[in-house]
Design a protein around this motif. Structure first.
Motif, PDB file in Angstrom:
ATOM      1  N   LEU A  59       0.830  -1.211   0.000  1.00  8.06           N
ATOM      2  CA  LEU A  59       0.000   0.000   0.000  1.00  8.06           C
ATOM      3  C   LEU A  59       0.865   1.261   0.000  1.00  8.06           C
ATOM      4  N   THR A  60       1.984   1.218   0.695  1.00  8.54           N
ATOM      5  CA  THR A  60       2.890   2.368   0.733  1.00  8.54           C
ATOM      6  C   THR A  60       3.629   2.531  -0.589  1.00  8.54           C
ATOM      7  N   HIS A  61       4.219   1.452  -1.088  1.00  7.49           N
ATOM      8  CA  HIS A  61       5.090   1.555  -2.265  1.00  7.49           C
ATOM      9  C   HIS A  61       4.332   1.751  -3.570  1.00  7.49           C
ATOM     10  N   MET A  62       3.076   1.350  -3.639  1.00  6.61           N
ATOM     11  CA  MET A  62       2.312   1.605  -4.857  1.00  6.61           C
ATOM     12  C   MET A  62       2.006   3.089  -5.007  1.00  6.61           C
ATOM     13  N   MET A  63       2.077   3.820  -3.901  1.00  7.49           N
ATOM     14  CA  MET A  63       1.789   5.252  -3.899  1.00  7.49           C
ATOM     15  C   MET A  63       3.022   6.114  -4.176  1.00  7.49           C
ATOM     16  N   MET A  64       4.198   5.514  -4.107  1.00  9.68           N
ATOM     17  CA  MET A  64       5.434   6.284  -4.188  1.00  9.68           C
ATOM     18  C   MET A  64       5.800   6.588  -5.647  1.00  9.68           C
ATOM     19  N   PRO A  65       5.776   7.864  -6.018  1.00 10.14           N
ATOM     20  CA  PRO A  65       6.071   8.206  -7.414  1.00 10.14           C
ATOM     21  C   PRO A  65       7.501   7.882  -7.844  1.00 10.14           C
ATOM     22  N   ASP A  66       8.434   7.785  -6.897  1.00  9.09           N
ATOM     23  CA  ASP A  66       9.813   7.480  -7.264  1.00  9.09           C
ATOM     24  C   ASP A  66      10.086   5.976  -7.337  1.00  9.09           C
ATOM     25  N   GLU A  67       9.088   5.171  -7.001  1.00  5.03           N
ATOM     26  CA  GLU A  67       9.229   3.710  -7.106  1.00  5.03           C
ATOM     27  C   GLU A  67       9.047   3.330  -8.577  1.00  5.03           C
ATOM     28  N   PRO A  68       9.862   2.421  -9.106  1.00  2.00           N
ATOM     29  CA  PRO A  68       9.714   2.016 -10.516  1.00  2.00           C
ATOM     30  C   PRO A  68       8.307   1.469 -10.793  1.00  2.00           C
ATOM     31  N   TYR A  69       7.883   1.669 -12.027  1.00  2.00           N
ATOM     32  CA  TYR A  69       6.538   1.239 -12.417  1.00  2.00           C
ATOM     33  C   TYR A  69       6.295  -0.243 -12.151  1.00  2.00           C
ATOM     34  N   GLY A  70       7.289  -1.085 -12.407  1.00  2.00           N
ATOM     35  CA  GLY A  70       7.121  -2.521 -12.188  1.00  2.00           C
ATOM     36  C   GLY A  70       6.821  -2.847 -10.737  1.00  2.00           C
ATOM     37  N   VAL A  71       7.524  -2.198  -9.824  1.00  2.00           N
ATOM     38  CA  VAL A  71       7.296  -2.411  -8.391  1.00  2.00           C
ATOM     39  C   VAL A  71       5.909  -1.899  -8.015  1.00  2.00           C
TER      40      VAL A  71
ATOM     41  N   LEU B 262      -5.941   3.728  -4.369  1.00  2.00           N
ATOM     42  CA  LEU B 262      -5.766   3.761  -5.820  1.00  2.00           C
ATOM     43  C   LEU B 262      -6.374   5.015  -6.432  1.00  2.00           C
ATOM     44  N   LEU B 263      -7.498   5.447  -5.885  1.00  2.00           N
ATOM     45  CA  LEU B 263      -8.133   6.665  -6.394  1.00  2.00           C
ATOM     46  C   LEU B 263      -7.301   7.912  -6.101  1.00  2.00           C
ATOM     47  N   LEU B 264      -6.479   7.848  -5.066  1.00  2.00           N
ATOM     48  CA  LEU B 264      -5.633   8.995  -4.718  1.00  2.00           C
ATOM     49  C   LEU B 264      -4.418   9.143  -5.640  1.00  2.00           C
ATOM     50  N   ILE B 265      -4.076   8.086  -6.339  1.00  2.00           N
ATOM     51  CA  ILE B 265      -2.919   8.144  -7.237  1.00  2.00           C
ATOM     52  C   ILE B 265      -3.306   8.935  -8.483  1.00  2.00           C
ATOM     53  N   GLU B 266      -2.563   9.972  -8.731  1.00  2.00           N
ATOM     54  CA  GLU B 266      -2.809  10.811  -9.901  1.00  2.00           C
ATOM     55  C   GLU B 266      -2.465  10.017 -11.169  1.00  2.00           C
ATOM     56  N   PRO B 267      -3.440   9.801 -12.054  1.00  2.00           N
ATOM     57  CA  PRO B 267      -3.170   9.011 -13.260  1.00  2.00           C
ATOM     58  C   PRO B 267      -2.017   9.559 -14.107  1.00  2.00           C
ATOM     59  N   THR B 268      -1.790  10.860 -14.069  1.00  2.00           N
ATOM     60  CA  THR B 268      -0.703  11.436 -14.865  1.00  2.00           C
ATOM     61  C   THR B 268       0.668  11.045 -14.320  1.00  2.00           C
ATOM     62  N   GLU B 269       0.737  10.520 -13.075  1.00  2.00           N
ATOM     63  CA  GLU B 269       2.001  10.063 -12.480  1.00  2.00           C
ATOM     64  C   GLU B 269       2.376   8.657 -12.929  1.00  2.00           C
ATOM     65  N   LEU B 270       1.494   8.012 -13.655  1.00  2.00           N
ATOM     66  CA  LEU B 270       1.665   6.598 -13.958  1.00  2.00           C
ATOM     67  C   LEU B 270       1.965   6.366 -15.432  1.00  2.00           C
ATOM     68  N   GLY B 271       2.812   5.393 -15.689  1.00  2.00           N
ATOM     69  CA  GLY B 271       3.007   4.928 -17.053  1.00  2.00           C
ATOM     70  C   GLY B 271       1.779   4.154 -17.484  1.00  2.00           C
ATOM     71  N   ARG B 272       1.693   3.855 -18.765  1.00  2.00           N
ATOM     72  CA  ARG B 272       0.497   3.188 -19.291  1.00  2.00           C
ATOM     73  C   ARG B 272       0.246   1.832 -18.654  1.00  2.00           C
ATOM     74  N   GLY B 273       1.305   1.053 -18.425  1.00  2.00           N
ATOM     75  CA  GLY B 273       1.136  -0.277 -17.836  1.00  2.00           C
ATOM     76  C   GLY B 273       0.609  -0.221 -16.416  1.00  2.00           C
ATOM     77  N   VAL B 274       1.153   0.695 -15.608  1.00  2.00           N
ATOM     78  CA  VAL B 274       0.696   0.827 -14.218  1.00  2.00           C
ATOM     79  C   VAL B 274      -0.708   1.409 -14.182  1.00  2.00           C
ATOM     80  N   LEU B 275      -0.986   2.336 -15.076  1.00  2.00           N
ATOM     81  CA  LEU B 275      -2.328   2.910 -15.155  1.00  2.00           C
ATOM     82  C   LEU B 275      -3.344   1.820 -15.495  1.00  2.00           C
ATOM     83  N   HIS B 276      -2.968   0.933 -16.408  1.00  2.00           N
ATOM     84  CA  HIS B 276      -3.856  -0.179 -16.753  1.00  2.00           C
ATOM     85  C   HIS B 276      -4.090  -1.077 -15.535  1.00  2.00           C
ATOM     86  N   THR B 277      -3.021  -1.396 -14.797  1.00  2.00           N
ATOM     87  CA  THR B 277      -3.155  -2.224 -13.594  1.00  2.00           C
ATOM     88  C   THR B 277      -4.061  -1.538 -12.585  1.00  2.00           C
TER      89      THR B 277
END
Length: 177
Positions: free
Chosen positions: A113-125, A151-166
């Motif tokens: 829950l913490t690391h999925m929110m971290m913008p500096d964490e790689p998309y794969g993680v 998940l709703l708090l994560i700004e979609p513009t911070e995400l790559g396409r693959g993570v956004l899809h997930t």
């Protein structure tokens, strides 16, 4: 002093995985190497284990607790991502109530829950953390609601396409519960 990185070819990894599939002693050596001090060897061992066939998921699951601790505690991004990949392959048998949940499940859920929110964490993680958090939250409506809100708090513009899809796929799944 410059540290030399040892590169290993994917064909070598696949050959090692084939050996690990049929040789339990070698497979256990790979798990032990993952947790060793040599980070290059640890990453290669972990990468090899990701190439085991699905029928070996029970062998991976037998190391669930150690994999959780490694994923949570390693500072090496590659080892973290590969360890999360292994954890994402296996089932997490969950108890009937949240009170009976093993502590390492809660530790992993908190980590994810913490690391999925971290913008500096790689998309794969981030993507793997979303998937694992969903798996661990599924039996508990209150945790599923918390995951959805996160998940709703994560700004979609911070995400790559693959993570956004997930993210969007998991949001759709949480709508069904």
């Amino acid at each position: 002093m410059k540290t030399e990185t040892i590169h290993i070819h994917v064909d070598e990894i696949k050959a090692m995985a084939q050996r690990a599939h049929s040789d339990a002693t070698y497979r256990e050596l790979l798990f032990a190497t993952m947790q060793g001090d040599d980070i290059v060897e640890a990453v290669h061992a972990a990468w090899t284990l990701t190439h085991l066939p699905k029928e070996d998921n029970l062998h991976i699951a037998s190391h669930r607790d150690a994999l959780v601790q490694l994923a949570i505690n390693t500072s090496n991004i590659s080892l973290r991502r590969i360890t999360l990949t292994l954890l994402n392959r296996i089932e997490f048998p969950l108890p009937d109530s949240l009170e009976e949940t093993p502590p390492h499940y809660i530790d992993l859920l908190d980590f994810c829950l913490t690391h999925m929110m971290m913008p500096d964490e790689p998309y794969g993680v981030r993507s793997l953390c979303m998937k694992i958090a969903y798996t661990l939250s599924l039996p508990y409506p209150e945790l599923l609601g918390e995951l959805r809100q996160s998940l709703l708090l994560i700004e979609p513009t911070e995400l790559g396409r693959g993570v956004l899809h997930t993210r969007n796929a998991i949001l759709q799944l949480t709508n069904r519960h």
